[in-house]
Design a protein around this motif. Structure first.
Motif, short mmCIF file in Angstrom:
data_model
loop_
_atom_site.label_atom_id
_atom_site.label_comp_id
_atom_site.label_asym_id
_atom_site.label_seq_id
_atom_site.Cartn_x
_atom_site.Cartn_y
_atom_site.Cartn_z
N ILE A 21 99.10 19.16 59.99
CA ILE A 21 99.31 17.78 60.39
C ILE A 21 100.73 17.36 60.05
O ILE A 21 101.13 17.42 58.89
CB ILE A 21 98.31 16.84 59.67
CG1 ILE A 21 96.89 17.19 60.09
CG2 ILE A 21 98.62 15.38 59.99
CD1 ILE A 21 95.84 16.72 59.12
N ARG A 56 100.44 1.75 62.24
CA ARG A 56 99.00 1.97 62.31
C ARG A 56 98.49 2.92 61.23
O ARG A 56 99.27 3.70 60.67
CB ARG A 56 98.63 2.56 63.68
CG ARG A 56 98.43 1.51 64.76
CD ARG A 56 97.68 2.12 65.93
NE ARG A 56 98.41 3.26 66.49
CZ ARG A 56 99.32 3.14 67.45
NH1 ARG A 56 99.61 1.97 67.96
NH2 ARG A 56 99.92 4.21 67.90
N GLY A 80 97.30 6.05 59.53
CA GLY A 80 97.60 7.45 59.83
C GLY A 80 99.01 7.69 60.34
O GLY A 80 99.39 8.81 60.68
N GLU A 92 100.27 -0.93 49.89
CA GLU A 92 99.25 -1.94 50.23
C GLU A 92 98.72 -2.66 48.99
O GLU A 92 97.52 -2.60 48.71
CB GLU A 92 98.10 -1.27 50.99
CG GLU A 92 98.61 -0.56 52.24
CD GLU A 92 97.56 -0.44 53.31
OE1 GLU A 92 96.83 -1.42 53.51
OE2 GLU A 92 97.51 0.61 53.96
N HIS A 111 99.57 -3.78 55.97
CA HIS A 111 98.87 -3.75 57.24
C HIS A 111 98.99 -5.06 57.99
O HIS A 111 98.65 -5.17 59.16
CB HIS A 111 97.37 -3.53 56.97
CG HIS A 111 96.93 -2.14 57.22
ND1 HIS A 111 96.31 -1.37 56.26
CD2 HIS A 111 97.02 -1.36 58.31
CE1 HIS A 111 96.06 -0.19 56.76
NE2 HIS A 111 96.47 -0.15 58.01
N1 LIG Z 1 96.72 15.35 51.49
C1 LIG Z 1 96.62 15.40 52.82
N2 LIG Z 1 96.19 16.52 53.45
C2 LIG Z 1 96.11 16.59 54.79
N3 LIG Z 1 96.42 15.59 55.61
C3 LIG Z 1 96.86 14.44 55.07
C4 LIG Z 1 96.96 14.28 53.64
N4 LIG Z 1 97.42 13.04 53.39
C5 LIG Z 1 97.57 12.45 54.58
N5 LIG Z 1 97.25 13.28 55.60
C6 LIG Z 1 97.34 12.99 57.05
O1 LIG Z 1 98.69 12.64 57.32
C7 LIG Z 1 98.74 11.56 58.23
C8 LIG Z 1 99.47 10.39 57.60
O2 LIG Z 1 98.69 9.90 56.51
P1 LIG Z 1 99.13 8.67 55.62
O3 LIG Z 1 98.14 8.55 54.51
O4 LIG Z 1 100.55 8.81 55.26
O5 LIG Z 1 98.97 7.45 56.64
P2 LIG Z 1 99.06 5.87 56.43
O6 LIG Z 1 100.02 5.36 57.43
O7 LIG Z 1 99.33 5.58 55.00
O8 LIG Z 1 97.60 5.39 56.82
P3 LIG Z 1 96.70 4.18 56.23
O9 LIG Z 1 97.24 2.92 56.85
O10 LIG Z 1 95.32 4.49 56.73
O11 LIG Z 1 96.80 4.19 54.74
C9 LIG Z 1 97.31 11.26 58.62
O12 LIG Z 1 97.02 11.96 59.82
C10 LIG Z 1 96.50 11.81 57.48
O13 LIG Z 1 95.23 12.21 57.90
#
Ligand SMILES: Nc1ncnc2c1ncn2[C@@H]1O[C@H](COP(=O)(O)OP(=O)(O)OP(=O)(O)O)[C@@H](O)[C@H]1O
Ligand SMILES: [Mg+2]
Length: 231
Positions: free
Chosen positions: A24, A45, A47, A173, A206
């Motif tokens: 990813i 958004r 992710g 957040e 958010h």
């Molecule tokens: N430790 C991990 N192992 C695998 N994939 C991960 C890991 N941490 C995050 N991801 C993936 O990386 C991408 C970004 O995640 P991240 O947590 O940075 O998003 P975010 O913008 O903070 O989302 P949210 O608003 O839901 O907190 C997502 O697709 C998530 O599923």
């Protein structure tokens, strides 16, 4: 050349999570700079990579490629010991969960990390009191977490994050678990701390209306910067 008044310079940062089955790409070649004293909000958004980016900037994880210059020093390749020292002395963290120790008072929760760092001669108990006054909890320093509202607990956590006078406060957040009124109090507290202590603040939100509290904005989309500049 000295990169004066830049606290961060993020250069072509990428982070790929390899889960074994899939890869990813959470951050895709991101570059931006943050001036000292900024109040930056990171939006986008679920992710989109916000927490991943903040973890990189907080030295809580290492990138797959690219680098981060923090206070004119390349920090991505530093040995873990040096990174730990920087985390303790130069960075403060606030998360969704307040993670206060229930058996300690607000005052003790705030000064504990100052005690741990053990700066000789520094008066961390007095500093903790001042910080609690600054976040509007001067009357509550002897209270235990369970005697405080969620918003008050988060403000204790913010005071705690500032006990070692970090140059940056990173908040993922901070208002996610709070109602509108408590969120407003927390955000207004952050604005006040940014103005009075000159601490750089980077917060994820958010809530688009939180732009009002920021001096600059980065919107992420699929691990890339979709929008950048004035909020
Ligand atoms: N430790 C991990 N192992 C695998 N994939 C991960 C890991 N941490 C995050 N991801 C993936 O990386 C991408 C970004 O995640 P991240 O947590 O940075 O998003 P975010 O913008 O903070 O989302 P949210 O608003 O839901 O907190 C997502 O697709 C998530 O599923
Ligand atoms: Mg997140």
């Amino acid at each position: 050349m000295v990169e004066n008044n830049l606290i961060y310079n993020v250069q072509q940062l990428s982070k790929v999570y390899d889960t074994g089955k899939v890869k990813i790409k959470a951050l895709d070649n991101i570059s931006f700079a943050v001036p000292e004293g900024d109040m930056l909000t990171i939006m986008g958004r679920s992710g989109s990579g916000k927490s991943t980016l903040l973890r990189q900037m907080g030295l809580l994880d290492r990138p797959t490629s690219g680098g981060i210059i923090f206070e004119a020093m390349e920090v991505t390749a530093l040995p873990e010991g040096d990174r730990t020292k920087l985390r303790l002395t130069s960075m403060g963290y606030v998360f969704q969960e307040y993670a206060l120790l229930g058996e300690l008072t607000a005052h003790q929760n705030v000064y504990l990390p100052g005690m741990v760092l053990g700066k000789m001669g520094s008066n961390y108990k007095q500093r903790a009191k001042e910080l609690l006054e600054l976040v509007g909890l001067g009357e509550r320093i002897g209270h235990y977490p369970k005697e405080l509202s969620g918003g008050e607990q988060q403000r204790v956590a913010i005071a705690r994050a500032l006990i070692n006078s970090p140059s940056v406060l990173l908040a993922d957040e901070p208002c996610a678990n709070l109602d509108t009124i408590s969120s407003k109090a927390v955000m207004e507290t952050l604005v006040k701390l940014n103005a009075q202590l000159k601490v750089t603040i980077i917060f994820i939100s958010h809530d688009p209306s939180d732009k009002q509290y920021a001096k600059s904005l980065i919107v992420l989309s699929d691990g890339r910067i979709a929008q950048e500049g004035n909020p």
